[in-house]
Design an enzyme around this catalytic site. Structure first.
Site: not given
Ligand code: FDA
Length: 502
Positions: A15, A35, A111, A356, A441, A479
């Site tokens: 995000y 990525e 995510g 939820e 989360h 969330n």
């Molecule tokens: P996010 O984790 O999305 O992205 C980080 C990216 O960086 C990843 O693609 C990763 O591969 C990459 N990366 C990491 N290290 C790296 C490196 N060293 N080099 C290159 N790339 C790298 N939230 C919500 O609001 N509603 C919901 O319904 C849900 N449900 C839910 C279900 C499940 C199963 C999960 C796992 C999570 C949720 N969430 C959620 C949480 C939500 O998805 C989460 O809060 C966000 O994706 C976080 O967004 P970020 O931008 O922080 O990073």
């Protein structure tokens, strides 16, 4: 070694990263996104891009021989998790620390590829409490509406919700909550609810009705690759390098230098290289970004980084539990994987919770009501850098999950008393009623106003920014992705106006 240089690099494609890359691209700034995971656009042998929770294969997990679903067992039987063969660059990762497993998405979209799409906006009073130095007026007037629009957030048609068999589970849990005196609320989502209705009528291929969610949705969901990232690439200024791990960050005269590892889908390292940039935006998620900065600080690559890096981590108070319903309260054998209702007990002065109502979509009647509760736990963990493994380690004590469990227990004990039901003990291993040793989360690690300034500029360094969930101090009460998106919009608007004048 020949090194490429680009004006801006964005690490990750979740995000925070997706917002940042789009706005950089629109401002005409050439930007490279890096990525770790794959671009999920090629169908496998079954003609599908993602596999379902009911029939997982190697696409499900990030380099694992077995799935690691949040439920351990069903009826105490080891039927939930499956062997999935050769480790592969799958879409869901679970990073296991002592006492805490952190689920994250891997691939272009982070995510958004694996999550349930729930898109609530936090209660304003709690947002103000957690992020007191952010102008809440501006957020609620401008950036939350913008995030909702850009993400494609929509709400279920109330008439459909009331009559469809695929949300019987939600209605049963709602009725029980109301009988116990609790309020419930409809949660908006980025899954297209009109698509869902057409799935039910068999007019389109099924996704939410085919057990697809934590290992990816083949249809229906507006994940980031279809929204922000498509727009970012559409500016003509943004490119995405996949299967590329950023392993280190250092500084030189020209700006920042990243060490990269290009892998293939089997995990083999194909090559190592360096990439230079002037402006560096970290959006690798709470664990990923914190690890990159901790490593840089502790290996003296960026020695002036703040001592606050690695602190303020929380699980958003996540805790899962399940109740066993009476035989006259079936929850339905065909369940939508996309949740749409929550018990909203956030205004409780002692035990605030937003729970939820989750599906248990295994294709048979289970009589189970499943919940993922978000609680206002004050507990925080911290990361340290382990030089022998070169990894960040989360310090989270087993008892730190107790406040979340106590809150969830207060809520669900009251429902069980009102309905005459009990907890299920067969789902989480060890006959447990609650599971608070994993989270969906992860938040914090590079907290806004502490490890960074009030706009995500990393303290101690110019032109270095954090854009993701690591900015949020461990808890946000709902969330989190709408908040992460809105905050990233706010921060990049300021950074573009002041640091990157074009
Ligand atoms: P996010 O984790 O999305 O992205 C980080 C990216 O960086 C990843 O693609 C990763 O591969 C990459 N990366 C990491 N290290 C790296 C490196 N060293 N080099 C290159 N790339 C790298 N939230 C919500 O609001 N509603 C919901 O319904 C849900 N449900 C839910 C279900 C499940 C199963 C999960 C796992 C999570 C949720 N969430 C959620 C949480 C939500 O998805 C989460 O809060 C966000 O994706 C976080 O967004 P970020 O931008 O922080 O990073």
């Amino acid at each position: 070694q020949k090194r490429t240089f680009v004006p801006a690099v964005v690490v990750g494609t979740g995000y925070g990263s997706a917002v940042t890359a789009l706005r950089l691209g629109e401002a005409g700034i050439t930007t490279t996104m890096l990525e770790l995971g794959q671009l999920w656009n090629k169908p496998g042998k079954d003609g599908k891009i993602f596999c379902s929770t009911l029939n997982p294969d190697s696409r499900s997990m990030w380099f694992s021989r077995r799935t690691k679903a949040p439920l351990d067992t069903f009826l105490w039987l080891d039927v939930v998790n499956r062997d999935i063969g050769t480790p592969y660059a799958g879409v869901l990762d679970r990073i296991d620390f002592p006492n805490m497993g952190v689920y994250v998405g891997r691939g272009v979209g982070g995510g958004s590829l694996v999550n349930g799409g729930m898109a609530p906006t936090p209660k304003r009073a709690y947002f103000e409490k957690m992020l007191p130095r952010v102008d809440a007026d501006q957020m609620y007037r401008r950036y939350f509406p913008l995030a909702n629009k850009m993400l494609g957030v929509n709400t279920i048609d109330p008439r459909y919700l009331e009559q469809t068999p695929v949300y019987r589970y939600a209605r049963v849990s709602r009725r029980h909550a109301h009988q116990a005196g609790f309020k419930t609320t409809v949660i908006p989502n980025v899954y297209d609810f009109r698509y869902l209705q057409r799935e039910e009528r068999n007019q389109v291929p099924r996704s939410a009705l085919a057990g697809e969610v934590i290992y990816g949705n083949n249809h229906g969901k507006q994940s980031l690759d279809k929204t922000y990232l498509a727009d970012a690439v559409g500016t003509g200024k943004v490119t995405i390098q996949t299967l590329t791990r950023v392993t280190a960050i250092r500084q030189d005269k020209t700006g920042y230098v990243l060490t990269l590892e290009k892998i293939d889908a089997s995990g083999k390292v194909l090559r190592r290289s360096e990439l230079g940039c002037e402006h560096l935006f970290l959006g690798a998620g709470s664990v990923g970004t914190t690890e990159l900065l901790l490593r840089a600080r502790e290996t003296d690559a960026l020695p002036n980084l703040s001592a606050a890096i690695g602190t303020g981590w929380g699980s958003n108070g996540n805790v899962m539990t399940s109740r066993a319903n009476h035989l006259w309260d079936p929850t339905g054998f065909l369940q939508s994987t996309i949740p749409t209702l929550a018990i909203d007990n956030w205004n409780d002065p002692i035990h605030p919770a937003f729970a939820e109502i989750a599906p248990l979509p295994i294709g048979i009647e289970t009589w189970a009501s499943l919940y993922l509760a978000i609680t206002a736990s004050p507990e925080r963990g911290r990361f340290s850098y382990n030089p022998s493994t070169d990894r960040a380690e989360l310090h989270w004590g087993a008892t730190q999950s107790n406040p979340s469990i106590a809150t969830a227990r207060a809520l669900f004990d009251r429902i069980n008393r009102a309905i005459g039901t009990t907890y299920r003990h067969d789902l989480f291993g060890g006959n447990r009623e609650f599971a608070a040793d994993f989270c969906y989360h992860p938040l914090g690690g590079c907290v806004l106003g502490k490890a960074t300034d009030d706009y995500g500029r990393v303290r101690g360094y110019r032109n270095l920014y954090v854009t993701d969930g690591s900015l949020i101090p461990g808890s946000i009460g709902v969330n989190p992705f709408v908040t992460i998106t809105a905050l990233a919009e706010r921060n990049i608007a300021r950074v573009l106006a002041t640091d990157l004048r074009t």
